[in-house]
Design a protein around this motif. Structure first.
Motif, PDB file in Angstrom:
ATOM      1  N   ARG A  40      80.251  84.018  47.261  1.00 23.81           N
ATOM      2  CA  ARG A  40      80.878  84.161  45.955  1.00 23.81           C
ATOM      3  C   ARG A  40      81.467  82.833  45.504  1.00 23.81           C
ATOM      4  O   ARG A  40      81.964  82.047  46.317  1.00 23.81           O
ATOM      5  CB  ARG A  40      81.970  85.227  46.003  1.00 23.81           C
ATOM      6  CG  ARG A  40      81.446  86.633  46.257  1.00 23.81           C
ATOM      7  CD  ARG A  40      82.572  87.638  46.331  1.00 23.81           C
ATOM      8  NE  ARG A  40      83.506  87.340  47.421  1.00 23.81           N
ATOM      9  CZ  ARG A  40      84.567  88.093  47.734  1.00 23.81           C
ATOM     10  NH1 ARG A  40      84.809  89.191  47.040  1.00 23.81           N
ATOM     11  NH2 ARG A  40      85.364  87.757  48.734  1.00 23.81           N
ATOM     12  N   TYR A  41      81.427  82.618  44.182  1.00 24.78           N
ATOM     13  CA  TYR A  41      82.012  81.400  43.614  1.00 24.78           C
ATOM     14  C   TYR A  41      83.500  81.314  43.946  1.00 24.78           C
ATOM     15  O   TYR A  41      84.019  80.234  44.253  1.00 24.78           O
ATOM     16  CB  TYR A  41      81.789  81.397  42.096  1.00 24.78           C
ATOM     17  CG  TYR A  41      82.523  80.309  41.350  1.00 24.78           C
ATOM     18  CD1 TYR A  41      82.315  78.960  41.664  1.00 24.78           C
ATOM     19  CD2 TYR A  41      83.420  80.613  40.332  1.00 24.78           C
ATOM     20  CE1 TYR A  41      82.987  77.958  40.972  1.00 24.78           C
ATOM     21  CE2 TYR A  41      84.087  79.622  39.640  1.00 24.78           C
ATOM     22  CZ  TYR A  41      83.873  78.295  39.968  1.00 24.78           C
ATOM     23  OH  TYR A  41      84.534  77.319  39.284  1.00 24.78           O
ATOM     24  N   GLN A  78      78.516  77.650  40.531  1.00 25.91           N
ATOM     25  CA  GLN A  78      78.084  79.033  40.683  1.00 25.91           C
ATOM     26  C   GLN A  78      76.680  79.100  41.268  1.00 25.91           C
ATOM     27  O   GLN A  78      76.379  79.950  42.123  1.00 25.91           O
ATOM     28  CB  GLN A  78      78.152  79.750  39.336  1.00 25.91           C
ATOM     29  CG  GLN A  78      79.584  80.036  38.890  1.00 25.91           C
ATOM     30  CD  GLN A  78      79.678  80.435  37.425  1.00 25.91           C
ATOM     31  OE1 GLN A  78      78.715  80.334  36.667  1.00 25.91           O
ATOM     32  NE2 GLN A  78      80.860  80.883  37.018  1.00 25.91           N
ATOM     33  N   LYS A 135      75.548  80.646  44.859  1.00 24.69           N
ATOM     34  CA  LYS A 135      74.468  81.638  44.925  1.00 24.69           C
ATOM     35  C   LYS A 135      73.422  81.240  45.957  1.00 24.69           C
ATOM     36  O   LYS A 135      72.907  82.078  46.701  1.00 24.69           O
ATOM     37  CB  LYS A 135      73.820  81.769  43.533  1.00 24.69           C
ATOM     38  CG  LYS A 135      72.799  82.890  43.421  1.00 24.69           C
ATOM     39  CD  LYS A 135      72.121  82.875  42.059  1.00 24.69           C
ATOM     40  CE  LYS A 135      73.129  83.046  40.926  1.00 24.69           C
ATOM     41  NZ  LYS A 135      72.439  83.091  39.605  1.00 24.69           N
TER      42      LYS A 135
END
Length: 389
Positions: free
Chosen positions: A329-330, A320, A324
């Motif tokens: 987006r993850y 994650q 970022k």
């Protein structure tokens, strides 16, 4: 074509001592895309959790947990062995370590009737010498094997002590309870060997006083001879034996000037820590995790959540953070296939070993406990297909 092959990808586990364990079963681990994980298991000193996420076309991280007897003697030492091997240049060295380091440790523990820093050091040396012999035999056919190496992080829990041995920049971090406040603080146990550290650069300069270019700042990154960041490893024979730093090795690995002494070392830094009741758990991880999480952030994640799934939770937290940093987006990061994924993060291996003080003291008194052998895994293709370049 690759999308068709994805249907064949499966989890891979290589059990050593328990033939009842099968790849893909809940006892051995599960696969979630490029993420392999084992949420919980038991070792003789408590519980453990493992997770591996693959970024390279071929997984270069290898890992294992062995628990129970640490020698071939009935009266010999028992405990838990943890290994995290972060390969570079290819998977061959880390795979070799995964197959040979623990058997070497068992052999020397049998000969010495104990686990000690000397036993661990001998196991590292025997593994290094074994891989060197492989490189020598393969040199005419596979000269590039001389440029493959691996970091090597090992933890051994035995007779109430925790031994940490390390080559390279993987890391072991202890979670220690502070009874007065109830906090669990992060304590780094491993010594790292990366040229980004001033102490490592000073060590290299002191051991190579005649070489003004032993460390070079290249693209804002300190590298040994401008080639590699770590100063200690298993393998990387091209920087240890001058006879392998020549043609037909690729030109990018060949040094212009000959060298008389090894540039890299395979001598591990070893710490012996007497376990205390306030020692809660140890996180063993390749640098792919620590690139995105601090020691304390990782300890907080383990401490503030259930034990089951701890390693997977750490891996996902790192992913994650990686997403970022790239402003994505993850969920989109997870869709990127291995090989291409390496541009976003490294292979990441995490093993969380929880310490039950009652079990630690019981193991000290001679109880063997269950015999456990688990290896972390990545995705695999059928043997008759080629991995993507």
């Amino acid at each position: 074509m690759l999308s068709g092959l994805m249907n064949f990808l499966r989890a891979c586990l290589w059990p050593v001592s328990d033939p009842s364990i099968h790849a893909g079963s809940d006892s051995s681990g599960r696969q979630e895309g490029l993420l392999w994980y084992k949420d919980t298991g038991q070792h003789v000193n408590g519980d453990f959790s493992m997770a591996v996420v693959q970024a390279n076309s071929l997984l270069e991280d290898q890992s294992q947990l062995e628990s129970g007897s640490l020698s071939s003697l009935d009266s010999g030492p028992c405990g838990t062995f943890v290994g995290v091997y972060d390969g570079h240049g290819g998977p061959e060295t880390s795979r070799y370590i995964n197959d040979h380091l623990f058997p070497h440790l068992r052999r020397f523990a049998t000969e010495n009737h104990c686990i000690s820093a000397d036993v661990i050091r001998k196991a590292f040396q025997a593994t290094e010498e074994g891989f060197l012999s492989v490189v020598s035999r393969q040199w005419p056919m596979k000269p590039q094997l001389a440029a493959v190496g691996s970091c090597c992080l090992v933890g051994v829990i035995c007779t109430g002590a925790l031994y940490i041995a390390n080559l390279g920049d993987s890391r072991a971090v202890l979670g220690r309870l502070v009874k007065a406040t109830g906090e669990v603080l992060a304590v780094q146990l491993s010594t790292e060997h990366n040229a980004c550290l001033e102490a490592v650069r000073q060590e290299l300069q002191s051991t190579h006083p005649d070489d003004s270019h032993i460390v070079v700042l290249k693209h804002n990154v300190w590298r040994v001879k401008g080639l590699i960041q770590i100063s200690r490893s298993i393998g990387d024979v091209y920087l240890k034996k001058a006879e392998f730093n020549r043609e037909p090795l690729f030109a990018k690995f060949r040094l212009r000037e000959p060298f008389k002494r090894p540039i890299l070392s395979a001598d591990p830094s070893i710490l012996v820590h007497e376990l205390q009741p306030h020692d809660q758990f140890v996180i063993f991880a390749s640098d792919g995790l620590w690139e995105h999480l601090s020691n304390q952030e990782a300890v907080d994640i383990v401490q503030n959540n259930p034990r089951s799934g701890s390693a997977k939770r750490l891996v996902k937290s790192a992913l994650q953070e990686a997403a970022k940093k790239r402003e994505m987006r993850y969920s989109d990061l997870k869709k990127i296939d291995r090989g291409v994924r390496r541009h976003f993060h490294d292979d990441i291996t995490v093993i969380v070993v929880f310490l039950d003080s009652n079990l630690v003291s019981r193991a000290t008194s001679g109880s063997k406990g269950p015999q456990v052998s688990v290896r972390g895994a990545g995705v695999t293709l059928p043997s008759n297909t080629l991995a993507p370049s």
